[in-house]
Write a protein that holds these residues in place. Structure first.
Motif: not given
Length: 868
Positions: A120, A123, A131, A135, A154, A156, A233-234, A264, A293, A295, A427
């Motif tokens: 992270l 990023v 990502v 994220m 993350v 990816s 989720s991202s 995941y 992606c 996170g 967030q």
């Protein structure tokens, strides 16, 4: 194929052939309008992305350009169904524009990134393609602003693609999507479940498993052995849907080392939940363009948590910071399940808590000792205590203002305090503010202006505040008098008013879509615009100075300095980034509108330079082609039924689809057997006021009739023609085409009226007469001016009147059809007495009195209490 050439329907065609042709044409028209609306909505989202208030990825650019391309092509196809081969050049223009867009995308293609897992701390906002925007934003907060964000990593977009390739999932998913019916809800449920199970049963490739677990072990070294993590989720597509898609994908909290890989897969599978599938199908977004992606961050065992809004989410003019807080994890507030405390903080220095509401919080979410989260009872006095101390409230508020300053837009922030009192940002995303139905709290210095609110409500078509003298534009000739810096006020948001945007300080309309052509142009010109304010053209008078607060959904009397001073230019957070530059270049071929005036000589298909031009052209001509049905299709008189009525003329109806009640047989039809909405509205106007017969004619008027009839045999009503004494309706439930001749006078009405306001349309043409040209011309001007008074756009060409109206509600359109019905009956033979201005004004007064007393049309449909 839906195409039917006019030549396929010679005189004597069967009723079934005629009805089939009408249904095909109507279907193409509806599909074209649907594609038009979607294309304009996507263009509006591209414009919003160009403002750069939140990170976005190349997936947004690619998916939205694909979606707009798909919908524009659908428009061309359906226009070709309406008028086969007539506008074929649009295919060439579409291809040329699409090739230019693809060339720009290919030349500025960004490196996709090959890392499977990214720490992270590595990023930032420019990595949304690798990502996801969620994220990317959180990484920006951690690495650029250096605010407290839990350590994490993350998984990816490259990892997502590798996972799919390893299991050959994309081909199987595409097969399932292509072979499933998307119209049945139970089928969609089954499709969603099948794809999610397919993903969950798949194996993670060894190199990806190794990368994920290596990243987890790195977190263990930073935190502690066996550290629990949150996994969120991202998706790359989340920046397409914005806040409206918040919470649709899966998150897993307090995940143990043993279940990281399973979590995941479950989050990846949530890309195919029912809501997500429906959204992508509805928007024309390719499934393969959206990578999921994930996170992962160290799980915060929160003592208290919640959500912070850096401005009031329900009042765009209230800049206080709002904090919702509860004991335990913020999940209870994010899910909206449980009561929470509310704290309001003034951003004025020194910052202070200005309001607090303490709820009874007898349940909280907490981390389970083993894994996951659990509900825990909050006993006794603690449930009634504030979940935050003032120092924590003010600390959060300061962080909120820092985030707002960095992103250049109000922020929606999820946060938590751990058991040691340390704050964690979980967030941060752009806050979508709304305007309350009740009167909002005005900014400092505006308190005395409460009574000066002229209008409120509507929708923000283009943000900002503008001030100037009101100028109401009702017809084209008004544009010549429009002054520099005026507030443009008009009934409808028509593209033809775009020529005034360079001089307008703001725009206010009674009707109009924020995704329409004028809204797009207002945003392009950065002119504040407020659409959907019924009564604006009546309540806002010319030369009245007004301040339009498009963000606050209000129009004030006078110049409100406090609002103008508080309307700084918005910061473009993404400006200068590679992806923003790509979007700028691509948008040049999508968003600008050059074809504005349909009456201009340059309004031709070969002059379409952007996708927006094509949508504008195709929409405009599709309406004309739809309503050419009565002219293009000939029919046998045996297909018609005579209306049984007391009006001393013959009226005949041809039922194209569902204009009659079931079971109508024989040669006659009664009024109570007709269900056509526009036909019944017209008939109410025709019969509202009995016609008193021809007006008395002076000697000059009588001679002009004799001379005109002698010089033009075509006017002789004794010439054989089925239209000499008959008036024909072609009808369906929502459609009506009336062709009528009353002696020397010809009129046609085309109308489509139903619950979908955007599709509603009326066209009226009135021509002819037996008097000399000057009298006919005066009568045409007479009819045109009356129609303009009731919101029609009317144009007088020689002795004819051509009027149209579109986009209003069913109720409003029915009222206007009644007016047309009345005018058809009561303007006959008026040309013979239009000898001077006094006669002109006398009959105008009489007819307006009839309309207002007998028909009682509303000034603007849907008028509500808009005056504060």
């Amino acid at each position: 194929m839906l195409r039917k050439d006019v030549s396929e329907f010679p005189a004597g065609s069967s009723a079934e052939e005629l009805r089939a042709a009408f249904k095909a044409r109507y279907l193409s028209f509806r599909l074209l309008l649907s594609a038009n609306n979607k294309a304009l909505e996507i263009m509006a989202e591209l414009q919003e992305a160009l403002r750069g208030s939140q990170p976005f990825s190349m997936s947004l650019v690619r998916a939205n350009t694909t979606a707009v391309s798909v919908n524009v092509f659908r428009m061309i196809q359906n226009l070709d169904n309406l008028a086969p081969g007539k506008y074929g050049i649009l295919y060439n223009r579409f291809k040329a524009i699409e090739e230019e867009v693809n060339r720009k995308l290919a030349s500025r293609r960004l490196p996709p990134g090959e890392e499977l897992v990214i720490p992270l701390e590595g990023v930032d906002k420019d990595m949304a393609d690798q990502v996801g925007s969620k994220m990317a934003s959180l990484g920006e907060v951690k690495t650029v602003l250096h605010l407290p964000v839990p350590d994490g990593f993350v998984i990816s977009a490259a990892a997502y693609r590798r996972f799919l390739e390893h299991n050959d999932l994309q081909n199987e998913i595409d097969r399932l999507l292509q072979t499933s019916s998307m119209e049945e809800m139970d089928t969609l449920y089954e499709l969603s479940a099948n794809i999610q199970q397919l993903i969950i049963r798949s194996t993670i490739p060894p190199e990806l498993e190794q990368a994920i677990m290596d990243a987890y072990r790195a977190l263990e070294r930073k935190a502690c052995e066996g550290v629990k993590i949150s996994m969120r989720s991202s998706a790359l597509g989340e920046d397409l849907a914005g806040a409206s898609f918040a919470g649709q994908y899966r998150s897993e909290l307090n995940v143990s080392k043993e279940n990281v890989l399973q979590a995941y897969k479950e989050i990846v599978a949530s890309k195919y939940n029912l809501q997500a599938i429906f959204y992508r199908l509805n928007r024309g977004i390719l499934d393969e363009d959206i990578a999921m992606c994930v996170g992962a961050m160290v799980m915060v065992n929160a003592a208290s948590g919640g959500v912070m809004y850096s401005r009031n989410p329900l009042d765009i003019r209230d800049d206080s910071v709002f904090l919702n807080s509860a004991w335990g994890l913020p999940k209870s507030i994010v899910d909206g399940r449980m009561a929470s405390d509310l704290f309001v903080v003034s951003r004025k220095k020194p910052m202070a808590v200005t309001a607090r509401q303490i709820a009874t919080k007898d349940i909280k979410f907490a981390c389970d000792a083993e894994e996951g989260v659990c509900r825990v009872e909050v006993a006794g006095e603690q449930s009634r205590l504030p979940s935050l101390h003032d120092e924590h409230i003010l600390e959060l508020a300061r962080l909120g203002l820092m985030l707002e300053e960095h992103y250049g837009a109000p922020q929606d922030v999820e946060w938590a305090f751990d058991e040691k009192g340390a704050i964690h940002i979980l967030q941060s995303r752009t806050l979508k503010q709304q305007e309350p139905k009740e009167l909002a709290v005005l900014p400092q210095g505006c308190g005395s202006l409460r009574s000066d609110i002229l209008l409120r409500g509507g929708s923000t078509a283009s943000p900002g505040v503008g001030c100037g003298p009101v100028f109401v534009v009702r017809k084209d000739s008004d544009t010549l008098l429009f002054p520099q810096g005026a507030v443009l006020v008009t009934a409808q948001a028509l593209p033809r008013w775009a020529a005034l945007l360079g001089r307008a300080s703001a725009v206010v309309t009674e009707q109009g879509s924020v995704a329409g052509h004028l809204a797009n142009l207002a945003r392009e010109f950065a002119v504040p615009a407020l659409f959907g304010l019924p009564g604006a053209t009546e309540l806002l008078r010319n030369d009245l100075e007004a301040t339009v607060d498009a963000d606050g959904l209000k129009v004030y009397a006078g110049r409100v300095e406090a609002l103008i001073d508080r309307s700084p230019a918005r910061k473009n957070f993404m400006a200068g980034s590679p992806v923003h530059k790509v979007l700028e270049e691509v948008a040049e071929h999508i968003v600008p509108l050059h074809l504005i005036d349909p009456d201009a000589t340059g309004f031709r298909p070969e002059n379409c330079r952007t996708f927006h031009d094509i949508t504008r052209f195709a929409h405009e001509v599709s309406v004309k082609e739809m309503f050419n049905f009565g002219k293009d299709h000939r029919f046998s008189e045996k297909m018609s039924k005579q209306l049984v009525c007391k009006v001393p003329m013959q009226w005949w109806l041809i039922n194209l689809d569902d204009g009659f009640k079931e079971g109508v047989t024989g040669k006659f039809v009664h009024l109570e057997e007709i269900v056509s909405i526009p036909t019944l509205a017209l008939w109410e106007g025709i019969t509202a006021v009995p016609w008193a017969g021809p007006p008395p004619i002076d000697a000059k008027g009588f001679m002009s009739i004799l001379l005109e009839a002698g010089a033009n045999p075509a006017l002789d009503p004794s010439m054989p023609s089925p239209y000499t004494t008959r008036n024909y309706f072609m009808i369906s439930k929502n459609f009506c085409s009336l062709s009528s001749r009353f002696g020397f006078h010809f009129s046609t009405v085309e109308a489509l009226v139903g619950e979908r306001s955007a599709e509603n349309y009326i066209s009226f043409q009135f021509k002819g007469g037996a008097a000399d040209y000057e009298r006919r011309l005066r009568r045409a001007r007479f009819v045109g001016e009356i129609l303009e008074q009731f919101a029609f756009r009317a144009e007088v060409k020689e002795d004819g009147v051509f009027a149209r109206m579109e986009g209003y509600s069913q109720k409003f359109m029915m009222e206007r059809l009644r007016i047309i019905g009345y005018l058809i009956m009561h303007t006959r033979q008026l040309d013979m007495i239009m000898s001077n201005e006094a006669a002109y004004q006398g009959h105008r007064t009489r007819i307006l009195n009839d309309i207002n007393e007998a028909l009682k049309p509303s000034a603007v449909d849907g008028y509500i209490e808009n005056v504060a």
